[in-house]
Design a protein around this motif. Structure first.
Motif, PDB file in Angstrom:
ATOM      1  N   VAL A 291       0.844  -1.197   0.000  1.00 53.12           N
ATOM      2  CA  VAL A 291       0.000   0.000   0.000  1.00 53.12           C
ATOM      3  C   VAL A 291       0.882   1.251   0.000  1.00 53.12           C
ATOM      4  CG1 VAL A 291      -1.768   1.279   1.265  1.00 53.12           C
ATOM      5  CG2 VAL A 291      -1.813  -1.228   1.238  1.00 53.12           C
ATOM      6  N   PRO A 292       0.641   2.215  -0.880  1.00 53.88           N
ATOM      7  CA  PRO A 292       1.470   3.424  -0.939  1.00 53.88           C
ATOM      8  C   PRO A 292       1.390   4.261   0.339  1.00 53.88           C
ATOM      9  CG  PRO A 292       0.137   3.191  -2.927  1.00 53.88           C
ATOM     10  CD  PRO A 292      -0.370   2.180  -1.955  1.00 53.88           C
ATOM     11  N   LYS A 293       2.493   4.907   0.659  1.00 49.59           N
ATOM     12  CA  LYS A 293       2.546   5.741   1.855  1.00 49.59           C
ATOM     13  C   LYS A 293       1.501   6.860   1.818  1.00 49.59           C
ATOM     14  CE  LYS A 293       5.657   8.570   4.662  1.00 49.59           C
ATOM     15  NZ  LYS A 293       7.035   9.088   4.834  1.00 49.59           N
ATOM     16  N   THR A 294       1.209   7.384   0.644  1.00 50.88           N
ATOM     17  CA  THR A 294       0.216   8.464   0.546  1.00 50.88           C
ATOM     18  C   THR A 294      -1.142   8.030   1.084  1.00 50.88           C
ATOM     19  OG1 THR A 294      -0.194   7.789  -1.742  1.00 50.88           O
ATOM     20  CG2 THR A 294       1.311   9.649  -1.388  1.00 50.88           C
ATOM     21  N   LEU A 295      -1.404   6.727   1.087  1.00 47.85           N
ATOM     22  CA  LEU A 295      -2.669   6.212   1.613  1.00 47.85           C
ATOM     23  C   LEU A 295      -2.570   5.885   3.102  1.00 47.85           C
ATOM     24  CD1 LEU A 295      -3.828   3.899  -1.324  1.00 47.85           C
ATOM     25  CD2 LEU A 295      -4.524   6.246  -0.818  1.00 47.85           C
ATOM     26  N   TRP A 296      -1.588   5.052   3.497  1.00 49.37           N
ATOM     27  CA  TRP A 296      -1.543   4.637   4.902  1.00 49.37           C
ATOM     28  C   TRP A 296      -1.121   5.764   5.838  1.00 49.37           C
ATOM     29  CZ3 TRP A 296       3.168   5.313   7.041  1.00 49.37           C
ATOM     30  CH2 TRP A 296       4.322   5.048   6.317  1.00 49.37           C
ATOM     31  N   ASN A 297      -0.428   6.774   5.307  1.00 48.83           N
ATOM     32  CA  ASN A 297       0.025   7.877   6.145  1.00 48.83           C
ATOM     33  C   ASN A 297      -1.145   8.717   6.680  1.00 48.83           C
ATOM     34  OD1 ASN A 297       2.531   9.149   7.148  1.00 48.83           O
ATOM     35  ND2 ASN A 297       1.799  10.942   6.022  1.00 48.83           N
ATOM     36  N   ARG A 298      -2.327   8.583   6.052  1.00 46.71           N
ATOM     37  CA  ARG A 298      -3.506   9.318   6.519  1.00 46.71           C
ATOM     38  C   ARG A 298      -3.986   8.810   7.876  1.00 46.71           C
ATOM     39  NH1 ARG A 298      -6.934   8.684   0.868  1.00 46.71           N
ATOM     40  NH2 ARG A 298      -5.461   9.777  -0.512  1.00 46.71           N
ATOM     41  N   THR A 299      -3.889   7.517   8.089  1.00 48.05           N
ATOM     42  CA  THR A 299      -4.374   6.930   9.339  1.00 48.05           C
ATOM     43  C   THR A 299      -3.249   6.644  10.325  1.00 48.05           C
ATOM     44  OG1 THR A 299      -4.272   4.707   8.363  1.00 48.05           O
ATOM     45  CG2 THR A 299      -6.390   5.872   8.261  1.00 48.05           C
ATOM     46  N   ASN A 300      -2.054   6.394   9.818  1.00 48.69           N
ATOM     47  CA  ASN A 300      -0.903   6.055  10.653  1.00 48.69           C
ATOM     48  C   ASN A 300       0.279   6.931  10.262  1.00 48.69           C
ATOM     49  OD1 ASN A 300      -2.687   3.524  10.238  1.00 48.69           O
ATOM     50  ND2 ASN A 300      -1.462   2.964  12.037  1.00 48.69           N
ATOM     51  N   PRO A 301       0.258   8.216  10.633  1.00 50.93           N
ATOM     52  CA  PRO A 301       1.294   9.140  10.173  1.00 50.93           C
ATOM     53  C   PRO A 301       2.693   8.741  10.611  1.00 50.93           C
ATOM     54  CG  PRO A 301      -0.069  10.116  11.914  1.00 50.93           C
ATOM     55  CD  PRO A 301      -0.740   8.859  11.501  1.00 50.93           C
ATOM     56  N   ALA A 302       3.617   8.858   9.662  1.00 49.53           N
ATOM     57  CA  ALA A 302       5.008   8.475   9.904  1.00 49.53           C
ATOM     58  C   ALA A 302       5.835   9.669  10.359  1.00 49.53           C
ATOM     59  CB  ALA A 302       5.605   7.879   8.626  1.00 49.53           C
ATOM     60  N   ASP A 303       6.902   9.393  11.108  1.00 50.15           N
ATOM     61  CA  ASP A 303       7.826  10.452  11.499  1.00 50.15           C
ATOM     62  C   ASP A 303       8.892  10.631  10.413  1.00 50.15           C
ATOM     63  OD1 ASP A 303       9.718   8.409  11.825  1.00 50.15           O
ATOM     64  OD2 ASP A 303       9.616   8.436  14.006  1.00 50.15           O
ATOM     65  N   GLU A 304       9.924  11.420  10.722  1.00 47.12           N
ATOM     66  CA  GLU A 304      10.955  11.720   9.726  1.00 47.12           C
ATOM     67  C   GLU A 304      11.768  10.499   9.325  1.00 47.12           C
ATOM     68  OE1 GLU A 304      12.547  12.479  13.882  1.00 47.12           O
ATOM     69  OE2 GLU A 304      10.699  12.920  12.739  1.00 47.12           O
ATOM     70  N   ASN A 305      11.696   9.427  10.127  1.00 48.59           N
ATOM     71  CA  ASN A 305      12.395   8.178   9.798  1.00 48.59           C
ATOM     72  C   ASN A 305      11.471   7.140   9.162  1.00 48.59           C
ATOM     73  OD1 ASN A 305      14.977   8.953  10.931  1.00 48.59           O
ATOM     74  ND2 ASN A 305      14.037   8.707  12.953  1.00 48.59           N
ATOM     75  N   ASN A 306      10.271   7.566   8.809  1.00 52.70           N
ATOM     76  CA  ASN A 306       9.257   6.684   8.217  1.00 52.70           C
ATOM     77  C   ASN A 306       8.701   5.669   9.211  1.00 52.70           C
ATOM     78  OD1 ASN A 306       7.864   6.461   5.635  1.00 52.70           O
ATOM     79  ND2 ASN A 306       8.612   4.360   5.563  1.00 52.70           N
ATOM     80  N   MET A 307       8.877   5.939  10.503  1.00 52.94           N
ATOM     81  CA  MET A 307       8.412   5.034  11.539  1.00 52.94           C
ATOM     82  C   MET A 307       7.033   5.471  12.036  1.00 52.94           C
ATOM     83  SD  MET A 307      11.145   3.119  11.680  1.00 52.94           S
ATOM     84  CE  MET A 307      11.271   2.184  13.206  1.00 52.94           C
ATOM     85  N   ILE A 308       6.192   4.484  12.366  1.00 52.95           N
ATOM     86  CA  ILE A 308       4.857   4.778  12.892  1.00 52.95           C
ATOM     87  C   ILE A 308       4.727   4.274  14.326  1.00 52.95           C
ATOM     88  CG2 ILE A 308       3.840   4.711  10.580  1.00 52.95           C
ATOM     89  CD1 ILE A 308       2.617   1.974  11.329  1.00 52.95           C
ATOM     90  N   ASP A 309       3.816   4.885  15.071  1.00 50.77           N
ATOM     91  CA  ASP A 309       3.596   4.516  16.469  1.00 50.77           C
ATOM     92  C   ASP A 309       2.971   3.129  16.571  1.00 50.77           C
ATOM     93  OD1 ASP A 309       4.534   7.005  17.170  1.00 50.77           O
ATOM     94  OD2 ASP A 309       2.553   7.835  17.657  1.00 50.77           O
TER      95      ASP A 309
END
Length: 300
Positions: free
Chosen positions: A35-53
């Motif tokens: 799944v592209p980041k442009t989609l999943w980043n809406r619900t699970n925003p990534a930090d500057e290292n592309n890491m999610i909580d």
């Protein structure tokens, strides 16, 4: 995929407690596969290292004289280098969370492990006092897995080898505290110790992962483990890159999500740091998020 229900009479007294074993971060791309980041980043925003909580949210079941802990997080015995990959954050721990509810780890009678990846079972084993070897972190508990998954974990494939750490697994067997869920055939689930929940066996993430279904206060609460890591994973194609059989995850997930929406299951999310429990609904786009709850909102 099989839903199997424990036998035995229901206890007159049951109480559940969410147990926070510690937060960390994982690579968002690995968590959402193709799944592209442009989609999943809406619900699970990534930090500057592309890491999610990510959370390690366990569940404690007080049932009569039993105190059953489902999963134990990653623990604290690994090296500083190991933990540097996971960016631990917050001040949660199993001990603090147990103490909050009036318990100690020595009170635990059973530890039920959905599967043996390090972030689900690492807290089950700790260093001994002299740091010369390992010992159970819950000295009075029985550890529960199943024979098929145990074999899968102790003879790991190259893809999962880094998730099945020997120091988390072998000491359980050496301690004499390891027990297996018995599956007599493909239609029944018989648990000699009468653990108070049913289990769904799924194979897409890892072989014979166990998903507990708990009847509590007239609701069905499902401990999701890695079948649904976060609320952001609800759409069917949103499958983790960690899954060993993603094309099997799809039908397992599809069947479960439809049943969950039909029967109003409440989903207890082990890895979602910001959504503790969710419900689902049918929409024109498929099953989607209905509501998000804290444990206290739903049950207190």
């Amino acid at each position: 995929m099989l839903l199997v229900i424990c036998g035995g009479k229901k206890s007159a007294f049951m109480k559940l407690y969410p147990i926070e074993a510690g937060n960390f971060k994982l690579d968002g791309g690995a968590m959402f596969g193709v799944v592209p980041k442009t989609l999943w980043n809406r619900t699970n925003p990534a930090d500057e290292n592309n890491m999610i909580d990510i959370a390690a949210r366990c569940l404690l079941i007080e049932d009569g004289d039993k105190l059953i802990l489902i999963d134990t997080g990653m623990g604290d015995k690994q090296s500083e280098k190991f933990f540097s990959y996971y960016y631990r954050w917050g001040d949660h721990s199993i001990d603090k969370s147990l103490e909050k509810h009036g318990f100690h780890r020595d009170d635990i009678t059973d530890v039920f492990m959905t599967h043996l990846h390090f972030d689900h079972c690492g807290g089950s084993i700790q260093w001994n006092k002299n740091r010369t070897g390992y010992e159970p972190a819950f000295k009075n508990a029985r550890f529960w897995s199943n024979k098929e998954h145990w074999l899968w974990a102790t003879q790991p494939n190259e893809r999962e080898k880094a998730s099945f750490l020997k120091e988390n697994i072998i000491p359980m067997e050496q301690s004499g505290q390891l027990h297996f869920v018995e599956r007599k055939d493909t239609e029944t689930f018989k648990q000699s110790e009468n653990l108070p929940f049913g289990v769904l066996f799924v194979d897409g993430h890892t072989d014979k992962q166990m998903i507990p279904h708990i009847t509590y206060k007239d609701k069905t609460l499902v401990f999701m483990a890695d079948l649904l890591p976060t609320a952001g994973h609800i759409p069917l194609p949103y499958v983790m890159g960690y899954d060993t059989r993603p094309l099997l995850t799809l039908p397992e997930k599809d069947k479960f999500l439809k049943q969950a929406a039909d029967e109003n299951f409440y989903l207890f999310l082990e890895h979602d740091a910001h959504n503790e429990i969710i419900s689902l609904k049918h929409t024109e786009k498929g099953v989607r998020l209905d509501q998000s709850f804290s444990f206290n909102e739903l049950f207190n």
